[in-house]
Scaffold this motif. Structure first.
Motif, short mmCIF file in Angstrom:
data_model
loop_
_atom_site.label_atom_id
_atom_site.label_comp_id
_atom_site.label_asym_id
_atom_site.label_seq_id
_atom_site.Cartn_x
_atom_site.Cartn_y
_atom_site.Cartn_z
N SER A 292 -69.75 -16.09 66.70
CA SER A 292 -70.93 -16.08 65.56
C SER A 292 -70.59 -16.12 64.22
O SER A 292 -69.39 -15.82 63.72
N LYS A 294 -72.08 -17.21 60.17
CA LYS A 294 -73.36 -17.56 59.03
C LYS A 294 -73.50 -18.87 58.63
O LYS A 294 -72.52 -19.52 58.42
N GLU A 312 -66.61 -14.91 60.80
CA GLU A 312 -66.06 -13.73 60.06
C GLU A 312 -64.93 -13.84 59.65
O GLU A 312 -64.83 -13.27 58.31
N GLU A 331 -78.45 -17.73 57.40
CA GLU A 331 -78.91 -17.29 58.86
C GLU A 331 -77.78 -16.95 59.56
O GLU A 331 -76.96 -17.66 59.70
N ASP A 332 -78.00 -15.80 60.33
CA ASP A 332 -76.76 -15.47 61.24
C ASP A 332 -77.04 -16.14 62.65
O ASP A 332 -78.27 -16.12 63.23
N SER A 334 -75.10 -17.50 66.42
CA SER A 334 -74.18 -17.48 67.37
C SER A 334 -74.24 -18.51 68.20
O SER A 334 -75.09 -18.87 69.18
#
Ligand SMILES: Nc1ncnc2c1ncn2[C@@H]1O[C@H](COP(=O)(O)OP(=O)(O)OP(=O)(O)O)[C@@H](O)[C@H]1O
Ligand SMILES: [Mg+2]
Lengths: 352, 434
Positions: A292, A294, A312, A331-332, A334
């Protein structure tokens, strides 16, 4: 005609540009010399056509050793990067020049020029001067001049570099068409990987005067021998993840995330630094191995959309998706990596 | 006028001043001089009128009637007021009055005639010696007298009782004037002298041969040095540029030393039994060979530099292309290099024609037009005529007229060249790159 370069070395003064290069190009094959600027592509080409003398090594055309043969006698056609048309001659005279210096008869020259001009579709431009031609037309004239005396070998030094995108696309297939039609052995120098992949039978990737991989475009794309080759082929380019080996898996740098390693890869011991290469088409929302991050960049290319996803730990993965996916900047997400398509590279950049 | 215009004018003014002083004024003066008969004899300031042996000879050369010339040259005895006054002082009023009343205005060709007339007078002096002396008081002559104006001269001549037609008056004043006058004769004269035509031929030959030599040699040097390794080429160019920076006098002196009858050539050939001689001035043909070589070598260095840089600006890839196209060195020169040197070659030709027409220093220093005028060119002839004449009589007017012809030819040639080159075009577009 087959070309064999054996242990070719070239240096200018103290700087050695090419060292101990060997390369075999098959009869009727079209080979791309691909590499970054300054890696010695043109130098290799100029050695093949005899403009540069080789400092060491041998050059064979077929079975004949041409190392010491002058460029005039090698019967090689060359298309130069800037075309090098003769500005004081018109198109006809430019194309006829190689025949003129061989003192061929007028009728013969006329016939051959007409024939070759038709082949490259410039039959109606013969009376113009080079300055009165568009870039693409000049390029065809240069090609015609290179082909007119039926050379054994055709060398093309970045022939498409000066053309606009559309023309480049057109000329790509045009050159390939002519090469196939004449069955000539050709070497194409380029630093555009798309050009190399779309036009040539095989690609030789060069770096700092050495050939790092020689293979077919498909094989080279799927099985790059090093991170350099993997990074050079593919548009948008492959994304790399830095990390270390941990418990038989791949631990992302500065992160707790550990990814499983594809089968068939021999890992070094725990703690050794390695890199994962992920091509954009293998990082998709639907894949199972999720990571995941951004969305940090969006580029709409019409038919496709291109996303950068910042993980991250700061690493960036690229994804190319069919249009209408519609993710937005910030937007986040995954998304998943296609695990069996991951390329792993050791600390020296070589493929594991 | 805007300030920017004034600024432009300000920057231009030194150039304008130079053009004015070094071109326009000299040309105007040349035009002026060429319409005079100025020479050493006339001087360049005003002159005077004087009848003397030399001017009488000139007069008859100019076609005056013999009788007229003779009368002018002879002394005469004229009974005028001045004589009568003098006679009164010497031999008394009575005699003077008698002469005045009976003979005033009479003219006698010789003293004997006047004496005979005196003897008929009552109050004449007694002795024969006094009569002779009295007659001398009436002797009048215009010989060897300087008159500042033509009017003074004519008055004096008529005063002597010599009658002249208006034609004769004009001929007289024109011929015996010792100063310069306005005339257009110089041009007619030039066309009549066969030597001038020969010099015109020489000039043509000089320009054509020297141009051919310097362009040919310049091209040869530019091309050969282009193919040499750069260090050797630079040395070579420096050597060939030497004649241009060497003072002319020294350069020519070296040639002279080469050609003297005790010089290098003579010494060298002496070993093979060739008698020593001055190789430069031996024959006209020899002189020409030297003139063309001296000027050609100096000219070649300029061509070499210009052609050399033009060749260097031909893109490398074009030369490479011609090589892989199969062109030999010679074919490369013939088909790729020379065609692209067309403009530099034409430029050198144009520029050199003009400078060769007017320059004569190397000829002056080497052969000085010799032997026997074989290598005399127009500009040198103008110089010789006006400023350095063998005969000692420098003919400024004729020389200026000769120089004027050069100015005219030069301007015409420049106009033609401007047309051919279309200099605007030349500046706007580079001729070598595509
Ligand atoms: N004539 C020369 N003298 C000295 N160095 C040279 C010469 N020609 C090329 N090189 C050097 O050799 C190296 C390779 O040059 P080459 O022209 O083969 O590069 P290239 O791969 O064709 O690059 P590009 O894609 O920019 O054309 C470069 O580092 C260049 O500086
Ligand atoms: Mg190159």
């Amino acid at each position: 005609m087959r070309i064999s370069i054996e242990n070719f070395t070239k240096s200018f003064g103290d700087t050695t540009v090419i060292e101990d290069m060997s390369l075999e190009i098959g009869d009727g094959e079209m080979l791309a010399l691909l590499g970054p600027s300054g890696c010695g592509k043109s130098t290799t080409l100029f050695a093949i056509c005899g403009i540069h003398r080789m400092n060491a090594g041998r050059l064979l055309f077929g079975d004949a050793d041409v190392t010491e043969v002058s460029s005039q006698k090698r019967n090689v056609g060359v298309v130069f990067q800037n075309y090098a048309l003769y500005p004081h001659m018109n198109v006809y005279e430019n194309i006829a020049f190689p025949l003129k210096v061989r003192k061929e008869s007028r009728a013969e020259v006329d016939r051959k020029v007409q024939e070759i001009a038709d082949l490259v579709h410039i039959g109606e431009l013969l009376q113009r001067r080079p300055v009165q031609l568009s870039g693409g037309q000049q390029q065809r004239v240069a090609l015609a001049r290179a082909l007119i005396r039926k050379p054994d070998i055709l060398l093309l030094d970045e022939p498409l570099a000066n053309l606009d995108a559309k023309l480049r696309l057109e000329m790509r297939s045009e050159i390939r068409r002519i090469q196939l039609a004449t069955g000539i052995t050709a070497v194409l120098v380029t630093h555009d990987q798309v050009e190399a992949m779309s036009m040539c039978d095989r690609i030789a990737i060069m770096d700092k005067g050495r050939i790092v991989q020689l293979s077919t475009p498909k094989d080279m794309y799927e099985n790059p021998s090093s991170a350099f080759v993997a990074g050079f082929l593919g548009n948008p380019p492959i994304a790399f993840l830095e990390g270390t080996v941990a418990d038989g898996g791949f631990r992302l740098a500065n992160s707790r995330v550990t990814l499983p390693v594809p089968s068939g890869i021999e890992l070094p011991g725990d703690g050794a630094p390695i890199r994962f290469g992920v091509r954009p088409e293998f990082f998709q929302p639907g894949n199972p191995l999720k990571v995941s991050g951004k969305v940090s960049f969006v580029e709409i290319q019409g038919r496709e959309e291109l996303y950068d996803v910042t993980l991250e730990n700061g690493a960036v993965l690229r994804s190319i998706q069919a249009q209408s996916a519609g993710f937005r900047l910030g937007e986040d997400v995954s998304w998943g990596i296609a695990q069996d398509k991951v390329l792993a590279f050791g600390p020296d950049g070589n493929r594991l | 006028m805007r300030r920017a215009h004034l600024l432009g004018l300000g920057f231009l003014s030194p150039a304008l001043a130079i053009i004015l002083m070094l071109f326009l004024i000299p040309v105007l003066l040349t035009v002026m001089f060429s319409f005079t008969n100025m020479s050493t004899a006339t001087g360049i300031s005003g002159g005077a009128y004087e009848i003397n042996a030399a001017s009488l000879r000139k007069l008859s050369d100019a076609g005056a009637q013999e009788s007229f010339v003779e009368t002018l040259g002879k002394e005469a005895f004229v009974v005028d007021d001045a004589g009568i006054t003098a006679a009164a002082a010497a031999y008394g009023e009575q005699f003077a009055n008698e002469v005045g009343s009976q003979m005033l205005g009479e003219r006698f060709d010789s003293r004997r005639d006047l004496e005979r007339a005196f003897r008929k007078l009552k109050s004449r002096p007694r002795s024969t010696r006094d009569i002779k002396k009295a007659a001398d008081l009436f002797k009048r002559s215009v010989l060897n007298v300087r008159f500042e104006t033509a009017g003074g001269l004519l008055d004096a001549v008529t005063g002597n009782g010599i009658e002249m037609t208006p034609d004769q008056q004009e001929l007289l004043t024109k011929t015996i004037y010792t100063g310069w006058t306005w005339t257009s004769d110089n041009f007619a004269l030039m066309a009549q002298i066969p030597y001038v035509w020969r010099v015109a031929g020489n000039t043509l030959m000089y320009v054509v041969l020297t141009l051919a030599a310097s362009v040919g040699l310049g091209l040869f040097l530019a091309i050969t040095t282009f193919y040499l390794p750069s260090g050797t080429a630079t040395t070579f160019r420096a050597i060939w540029f030497f004649p241009r920076i060497l003072p002319n006098v020294i350069f020519v002196l070296m040639w002279k030393w080469l050609a003297w009858d005790t010089g290098f050539l003579s010494s060298l050939l002496g070993n093979f039994g060739v008698p020593p001689r001055n190789w430069m001035l031996d024959t006209g043909a020899n002189a020409w060979v030297f003139i063309v070589l001296i000027n050609g070598i100096v000219g070649a260095s300029l061509g070499m530099i210009l052609f050399g840089s033009a060749i260097k600006s031909i893109p490398q890839s074009m030369l490479h292309a011609s090589e892989v196209d199969g062109a030999s060195r010679w074919q490369q020169i013939r088909y790729i290099i020379l065609p692209q040197l067309r403009w530099p070659i034409m430029f050198i030709c144009a520029y050199s024609t003009l400078s060769l027409l007017t320059s004569f220093e190397y000829i002056l220093l080497s052969t000085d037009g010799g032997p026997g005028g074989a290598t005399e060119v127009w500009s040198l002839m103008a110089f010789h005529t006006a400023l350095d004449n063998y005969a000692g009589n420098l003919q400024y007017g004729l020389g200026a007229a000769m120089a004027l012809m050069l100015v005219i030819v030069g301007i015409l040639a420049s106009l033609v060249y401007l047309r051919i080159f279309n200099f605007n075009d030349l500046v706007a577009k580079p001729r070598i790159e595509q």
